[in-house]
Design a protein around this motif. Sequence first.
Motif, short mmCIF file in Angstrom:
data_model
loop_
_atom_site.label_atom_id
_atom_site.label_comp_id
_atom_site.label_asym_id
_atom_site.label_seq_id
_atom_site.Cartn_x
_atom_site.Cartn_y
_atom_site.Cartn_z
N UNK A 127 1.83 6.55 -7.00
CA UNK A 127 0.74 7.43 -7.44
C UNK A 127 1.05 8.90 -7.15
N UNK A 128 1.65 9.16 -5.99
CA UNK A 128 2.01 10.53 -5.65
C UNK A 128 3.05 11.08 -6.60
N UNK B 41 1.58 11.79 -10.06
CA UNK B 41 0.72 12.98 -10.06
C UNK B 41 1.56 14.25 -10.08
N UNK B 42 2.70 14.23 -9.41
CA UNK B 42 3.56 15.42 -9.38
C UNK B 42 4.29 15.63 -10.70
N UNK B 43 4.58 14.57 -11.41
CA UNK B 43 5.35 14.68 -12.64
C UNK B 43 4.50 15.09 -13.83
N UNK C 53 0.83 -1.20 0.00
CA UNK C 53 0.00 0.00 0.00
C UNK C 53 0.87 1.25 0.00
N UNK C 54 1.93 1.25 0.80
CA UNK C 54 2.82 2.40 0.84
C UNK C 54 3.52 2.60 -0.50
#
Length: 167
Positions: free
Chosen positions: A12-13, A16-18, A5-6
């Motif tokens: 995903x984080x 999203x930033x890229x 999960x981590x």
Amino acid sequence: MLRLTLCMTLVLTLTACAGGDRGLRDLRSSSGGPDEFRVQPSGPLTLPSDLSVLPTPTPGGTNIADPMPNADAVAVLGGNPNALVAAGVPTRDGALITAASRNGVDPAIRQTLAAEDEAFRTRQSRFGLFRARDSYFQAYARQALDAYAELQRFRNAGVATPSAPPQ
């Protein structure tokens, strides 16, 4: 399970930033290296059998050894590459040119429009100071047409319209 999960959350984080959808509006290279799309290999120099066919050199003119990718593409697709050479206004467009230039022609129209567009986008940006890198769509959002609303308006008026992809 917690580890998985981590890892998924981290992936995903980072994705999203890229992101950032610059689209086709911003074609500038972000690297300091050469632009590989601007490299055009030229053909080998050849000496024609008859030197009288060589064109007279003109300042700003073209060279017969210069690559012409547009003309090459037209020729490959079966068209006439000579049609790309500007030889004045075609006779079929004479009436259009006359009507468009009836009130005179501004030779610096491109520069004028570019300056007016830049001023408009600056006024539309927040505070005029912190403009986004590409504010074109944001600045003109109120002037954009809703294609599907226009399609429906024309259909309601009885105008024959082509099919459109689903919304």
